[in-house]
Design an enzyme around this catalytic site. Sequence first.
Site, short mmCIF file in Angstrom:
data_model
loop_
_atom_site.label_atom_id
_atom_site.label_comp_id
_atom_site.label_asym_id
_atom_site.label_seq_id
_atom_site.Cartn_x
_atom_site.Cartn_y
_atom_site.Cartn_z
N ASN A 174 -2.32 5.59 2.51
CA ASN A 174 -3.27 5.10 3.51
C ASN A 174 -3.66 6.16 4.55
O ASN A 174 -4.64 5.99 5.29
CB ASN A 174 -2.75 3.83 4.21
CG ASN A 174 -2.76 2.59 3.34
OD1 ASN A 174 -1.91 1.72 3.46
ND2 ASN A 174 -3.76 2.48 2.45
N ASP A 232 -2.83 -7.37 1.43
CA ASP A 232 -4.10 -6.67 1.20
C ASP A 232 -5.29 -7.56 1.51
O ASP A 232 -5.24 -8.78 1.35
CB ASP A 232 -4.15 -6.21 -0.27
CG ASP A 232 -5.25 -5.16 -0.49
OD1 ASP A 232 -5.63 -4.48 0.48
OD2 ASP A 232 -5.72 -5.03 -1.63
#
Length: 244
Positions: A65, A17
């Site tokens: 996502n 991330d």
Amino acid sequence: MSSKPTGVPHHIAIVMDGNGRWATRRFLPRVAGHKQGVESLRRCVKACVDRGVGVLTVFAFSSENWNRPVEEVTGLMELMVGALGREVPKLRADGVQLHFVGERGGLSEKMVASLVQAEASTALNTRMVLNICFNYGGRWDIARAAAQLALRGEPLTEASLDRAMALAHVPDPDLFIRTGGEQRLSNFLLWQSAYAELFFSDKLWPEFDEAALDEAIGVFQTRERRFGKTSAQLNAGLHERQTA
Ligand code: IPE
Ligand code: IPE
Ligand code: MG
């Protein structure tokens, strides 16, 4: 006497991330951060192979996502296909066995074809397993495993679910790393991480280098993994093994 793990973790799982923030801080489009993230993954794979890690599982694109802006999603898909074309021959030479873990139904035909091809061309490698979780969610994984068992009329038990899950080809992760400063799982390996040691790094994924990996491994080695037992039980077991 200590019951702490001394070696490198056999299976490392990573939530990669922080790519978007890495790019934004440099006044670059977010997709430039993802591009840099691919470089960081290449470095990390090599570092894991060099350190004798058996399995590396990375989170590249989550079920959630898809909710990002369409240009970012398209950019990520293109990046994936491009990276496969370039990286697979190297992975093959380095002895890495690739697996793509996730729902393939939502992916383009071209993409699925390159995933299948990449898996086939590295299938005989034995040095390290690299699982790339793409269009993956922990809840998807559990629900799909349960649905498969139900369809086959098999009983739902921990063992049968375990065998039906998407990571049935590897043991559970020992070390779960998340970069980017957030301290949450974001739907990654919910079932498999039951006893993983968690390590959160403030480094953004493109900045996560060999030294950062070694720090995570070093911290892992200081943890006492009790799996529900007491410290005294673990130390007694170790003592018995040493005097046997
Ligand atoms: C992780 O980086 C990569 C993917 C989710 C594909 P992010 O894109 O989430 O980066 P931040 O969290 O916005 O910085
Ligand atoms: C998790 O990161 C998914 C990947 C790294 C692929 P996100 O950036 O999507 O997670 P949230 O939204 O901050 O929880
Ligand atoms: Mg993020």
